[in-house]
Enzyme design. Structure first.
Site, mmCIF file in Angstrom:
data_model
loop_
_atom_site.group_PDB
_atom_site.id
_atom_site.type_symbol
_atom_site.label_atom_id
_atom_site.label_comp_id
_atom_site.label_asym_id
_atom_site.label_seq_id
_atom_site.Cartn_x
_atom_site.Cartn_y
_atom_site.Cartn_z
ATOM 1 N N LYS A 23 -23.922 -36.529 5.455
ATOM 2 C CA LYS A 23 -23.876 -35.080 5.718
ATOM 3 C C LYS A 23 -23.811 -34.795 7.213
ATOM 4 O O LYS A 23 -22.977 -34.028 7.667
ATOM 5 C CB LYS A 23 -25.150 -34.424 5.136
ATOM 6 C CG LYS A 23 -25.423 -33.027 5.684
ATOM 7 C CD LYS A 23 -26.676 -32.406 5.101
ATOM 8 C CE LYS A 23 -27.972 -32.740 5.812
ATOM 9 N NZ LYS A 23 -28.248 -31.963 7.040
ATOM 10 N N ASN A 24 -24.690 -35.435 7.973
ATOM 11 C CA ASN A 24 -24.784 -35.081 9.393
ATOM 12 C C ASN A 24 -23.630 -35.639 10.217
ATOM 13 O O ASN A 24 -23.390 -35.176 11.334
ATOM 14 C CB ASN A 24 -26.131 -35.534 9.967
ATOM 15 C CG ASN A 24 -27.266 -34.671 9.435
ATOM 16 O OD1 ASN A 24 -27.027 -33.623 8.832
ATOM 17 N ND2 ASN A 24 -28.502 -35.108 9.659
ATOM 18 N N CYS A 117 -36.074 -22.287 12.200
ATOM 19 C CA CYS A 117 -36.066 -22.680 10.800
ATOM 20 C C CYS A 117 -37.389 -23.356 10.517
ATOM 21 O O CYS A 117 -38.210 -23.523 11.420
ATOM 22 C CB CYS A 117 -34.882 -23.569 10.471
ATOM 23 S SG CYS A 117 -34.977 -25.184 11.177
ATOM 24 N N ARG A 122 -35.886 -24.572 17.221
ATOM 25 C CA ARG A 122 -34.523 -25.085 17.303
ATOM 26 C C ARG A 122 -33.547 -24.170 18.051
ATOM 27 O O ARG A 122 -32.574 -23.668 17.486
ATOM 28 C CB ARG A 122 -33.984 -25.414 15.904
ATOM 29 C CG ARG A 122 -34.823 -26.447 15.186
ATOM 30 C CD ARG A 122 -34.275 -26.797 13.849
ATOM 31 N NE ARG A 122 -33.173 -27.748 13.914
ATOM 32 C CZ ARG A 122 -32.513 -28.167 12.831
ATOM 33 N NH1 ARG A 122 -32.807 -27.722 11.645
ATOM 34 N NH2 ARG A 122 -31.546 -29.044 12.966
ATOM 35 N N ASP A 314 -35.680 -37.792 10.654
ATOM 36 C CA ASP A 314 -35.242 -37.483 9.285
ATOM 37 C C ASP A 314 -35.800 -38.456 8.243
ATOM 38 O O ASP A 314 -35.577 -38.273 7.048
ATOM 39 C CB ASP A 314 -33.711 -37.470 9.202
ATOM 40 C CG ASP A 314 -33.105 -36.244 9.867
ATOM 41 O OD1 ASP A 314 -33.851 -35.295 10.159
ATOM 42 O OD2 ASP A 314 -31.883 -36.250 10.096
ATOM 43 N N ARG A 406 -29.053 -29.578 -0.508
ATOM 44 C CA ARG A 406 -28.331 -29.479 0.770
ATOM 45 C C ARG A 406 -27.970 -30.853 1.301
ATOM 46 O O ARG A 406 -27.025 -30.986 2.068
ATOM 47 C CB ARG A 406 -29.207 -28.771 1.818
ATOM 48 C CG ARG A 406 -29.480 -27.337 1.502
ATOM 49 C CD ARG A 406 -30.271 -26.693 2.614
ATOM 50 N NE ARG A 406 -29.541 -26.783 3.880
ATOM 51 C CZ ARG A 406 -29.967 -26.250 5.008
ATOM 52 N NH1 ARG A 406 -31.108 -25.599 5.041
ATOM 53 N NH2 ARG A 406 -29.261 -26.367 6.112
HETATM 54 N N1 EPU Z 1 -33.159 -28.516 21.108
HETATM 55 C C1 EPU Z 1 -33.343 -27.575 22.091
HETATM 56 N N2 EPU Z 1 -32.251 -26.928 22.583
HETATM 57 C C2 EPU Z 1 -30.982 -27.182 22.131
HETATM 58 C C3 EPU Z 1 -30.803 -28.156 21.128
HETATM 59 C C4 EPU Z 1 -31.922 -28.805 20.634
HETATM 60 O O1 EPU Z 1 -34.451 -27.291 22.515
HETATM 61 O O2 EPU Z 1 -30.036 -26.552 22.613
HETATM 62 C C5 EPU Z 1 -34.339 -29.219 20.553
HETATM 63 C C6 EPU Z 1 -34.544 -28.900 19.084
HETATM 64 O O3 EPU Z 1 -35.254 -27.694 18.901
HETATM 65 C C7 EPU Z 1 -35.310 -30.115 18.615
HETATM 66 C C8 EPU Z 1 -34.749 -31.244 19.489
HETATM 67 O O4 EPU Z 1 -34.113 -30.602 20.576
HETATM 68 O O5 EPU Z 1 -36.674 -29.972 18.859
HETATM 69 C C9 EPU Z 1 -33.759 -32.149 18.803
HETATM 70 O O6 EPU Z 1 -32.733 -31.407 18.211
HETATM 71 P P1 EPU Z 1 -31.245 -31.933 18.060
HETATM 72 O O7 EPU Z 1 -30.336 -30.979 18.759
HETATM 73 O O8 EPU Z 1 -31.186 -33.362 18.436
HETATM 74 O O9 EPU Z 1 -31.058 -31.788 16.489
HETATM 75 P P2 EPU Z 1 -29.879 -31.086 15.716
HETATM 76 O O10 EPU Z 1 -28.573 -31.490 16.281
HETATM 77 O O11 EPU Z 1 -30.178 -29.647 15.559
HETATM 78 C C10 EPU Z 1 -29.544 -33.044 14.025
HETATM 79 C C11 EPU Z 1 -29.574 -33.206 12.532
HETATM 80 C C12 EPU Z 1 -31.004 -33.076 12.038
HETATM 81 C C13 EPU Z 1 -31.843 -34.150 12.716
HETATM 82 C C14 EPU Z 1 -31.745 -34.018 14.240
HETATM 83 C C15 EPU Z 1 -32.486 -35.085 15.007
HETATM 84 C C16 EPU Z 1 -27.413 -32.345 11.874
HETATM 85 C C17 EPU Z 1 -26.616 -31.296 11.205
HETATM 86 N N3 EPU Z 1 -28.733 -32.189 11.936
HETATM 87 O O12 EPU Z 1 -30.035 -31.753 14.283
HETATM 88 O O13 EPU Z 1 -30.973 -33.304 10.634
HETATM 89 O O14 EPU Z 1 -33.194 -34.031 12.327
HETATM 90 O O15 EPU Z 1 -30.346 -34.064 14.629
HETATM 91 O O16 EPU Z 1 -32.024 -36.353 14.672
HETATM 92 O O17 EPU Z 1 -26.873 -33.352 12.311
HETATM 93 C C18 EPU Z 1 -31.671 -33.120 8.404
HETATM 94 O O18 EPU Z 1 -30.635 -33.707 8.058
HETATM 95 O O19 EPU Z 1 -32.643 -32.920 7.610
HETATM 96 C C19 EPU Z 1 -31.802 -32.642 9.775
HETATM 97 C C20 EPU Z 1 -32.675 -31.702 10.122
#
Ligand code: EPU
Length: 427
Positions: A23-24, A117, A122, A314, A406
């Site tokens: 998915k990711n 969320c 986030r 995750d 999801r």
């Molecule tokens: N963050 C910020 N500012 C930003 C972006 C991120 O403060 O602009 C913070 C977030 O709030 C969080 C941390 O940085 O505390 C890490 O977030 P990251 O951006 O790495 O995560 P993401 O891209 O939003 C993806 C996966 C998540 C997974 C995380 C970490 C997807 C669609 N989602 O999220 O997957 O937990 O990376 O590996 O790829 C899941 O599949 O259940 C899921 C939540």
């Protein structure tokens, strides 16, 4: 229609399981189809609610998206809108990933600002700062973020991320493929999904190097071509089935998984007393079968979640479910999201002994869990409740399993084929 699971516990899982596409990995790749006016072909795309949400968003923007089993055809030639509305973004935060590709190709994109969320606030500040560094102008108004490229298009730059955000790295790498000149992303995330996306972009004609390290370099090109790819197996689904075998004392063969993506998970389940062995040939794309044999009782073992190659956030909830029944006490530290312990209170309702101290959970292994009605709160928390239920005495009722839909393809079918007793019912 709302569904719930009824799970009869205490069945050892035995047999083989096929792992679906990630998915990711699929979500940012789907967003990247917007970069070029072509008909793109994506295979092994999992049939999940989040993928359906991204497909609807692409359709809303003007793409023609057709699915035949696990293959998606995305005709991105005629885009009619450059906006993702609140209705779509509130369903899935990854919708924001369309912003950069729209700005890169059409000079403008507008998306509803995602709210927080269940697992934390986030924010998307790193995404926006990066787009600004590429020359875009950003305006936040009426709950939307409106991003406009300079008249002559985006311009490459050096971007230092404050933290290695997976989404920001994907978003900026994708966007920079069409910016003029060179972009360097420092402190980039190193997750396997980044490497997969980079390879897909390279296949379209982009010039990207360094993906998988913390410095990614992108040389902008004028145009990109067609995307043709097959999505790699989901490492978190793989890890979840490893955990399902582990918590039931099972013996399960995972078909065609990527060992490299699972190293930390494999290592930790090894420490906990499981035997994990690759079987057969490794394919040219690095996939092979993996057999896991679990002991009757797991050993307690600590984890700290960390960016890849560390232990994935995750997998934290699933690991915790396993530790509730282990011999000894384990410390589980969550370092990525500020509020990712919502499974704790539900696991405790099933008899787990867990103490929370900020981002640290101390789990004291108990002799047994007992089935109870519980509530799913987010995707991976829900998975941990399913795992606990597989091992618990008696019946567990899990409400709000739309969270599971999801991110897990046909979870109950796959588990039942291994000998679990999971019933999906309408509520
Ligand atoms: N963050 C910020 N500012 C930003 C972006 C991120 O403060 O602009 C913070 C977030 O709030 C969080 C941390 O940085 O505390 C890490 O977030 P990251 O951006 O790495 O995560 P993401 O891209 O939003 C993806 C996966 C998540 C997974 C995380 C970490 C997807 C669609 N989602 O999220 O997957 O937990 O990376 O590996 O790829 C899941 O599949 O259940 C899921 C939540």
């Amino acid at each position: 229609m709302m569904h719930k699971f009824l799970i009869e516990g205490e069945n050892r899982l035995l047999g083989e399981v096929e792992i679906s596409g990630s998915k990711n990995a699929a979500l940012p790749i789907l967003a990247a189809t917007l970069l070029s006016a072509e008909t793109h072909v994506l295979q092994n795309v999992p049939q999940l609610a989040d993928i359906e949400t991204m497909s609807s968003l692409l359709r809303y923007l003007g793409c023609i998206v057709t699915r035949e089993n696990d293959t998606l055809l995305i005709d991105a030639r005629a885009i009619s809108h450059v906006e993702a509305t609140y209705d779509i973004v509130r369903k899935m935060r990854a919708s924001t990933l369309v912003l950069g590709p729209l700005v890169a190709r059409f000079g403008r994109g507008r998306v509803s600002l995602p709210g927080g969320c269940a697992i934390g606030a986030r924010p998307i500040d790193l995404h926006l700062k990066g787009l600004e560094a590429l020359g875009a102008t950003i305006c936040l108004e009426h709950g939307y973020v409106d991003v406009v490229a300079p008249a002559n298009g985006l311009v490459g730059n050096r971007i230092i991320l404050d933290m290695p955000s997976v989404g920001a790295t994907e978003h900026l790498m994708t966007t920079a493929t069409l910016a003029k000149g060179t972009t360097v992303i420092e402190n980039a995330a190193r997750e396997p999904e980044i490497v997969e996306l980079a390879n897909v972009l390279i296949g379209m004609g982009a010039k990207v190097s360094g993906a998988g390290t913390s410095q990614i370099t992108i040389e902008g090109v004028e145009h990109l071509g067609q995307m043709r790819t097959a999505i790699r197996p989901d490492r978190i689904e793989s890890g979840t089935f490893i955990a399902a075998a582990a918590i039931t004392g099972g013996d399960v063969l995972l078909k065609q998984v990527s060992l490299k993506d699972l190293e930390s998970v494999i290592q930790h389940f090894g420490y906990a007393g499981c035997e994990l062995q690759p079987q057969g040939e490794v394919s040219s794309s690095g996939l092979c079968d993996l057999r896991i044999r679990a002991p009757k009782k797991l050993r307690a073992c600590d984890i700290k979640t960390a960016p890849f190659p560390g232990f994935a956030t995750d997998m934290q909830a699933q690991w915790m479910a396993c530790m509730t029944l282990a011999s000894g006490t384990s410390h589980i530290e969550e370092n990525i999201f500020e509020n990712r312990f919502m499974h704790v209170s539900e696991l405790m309702r099933m008899g787990a002994q867990i103490e929370l101290h900020g981002n640290l959970a101390i789990v004291k292994g108990v002799e047994r869990l007992s089935g109870a009605p519980v509530m799913a709160t987010d995707l991976r928390a829900s998975a941990s409740l399913v795992l606990a239920a597989l091992a618990a005495q008696g019946q567990t009722e899990i409400l709000r399993i739309y969270h599971l839909d999801r991110g897990y393809v046909a979870l109950e079918k796959k588990l039942n084929a291994l000998g679990a007793k999971v019933l999906r019912q309408e509520v």
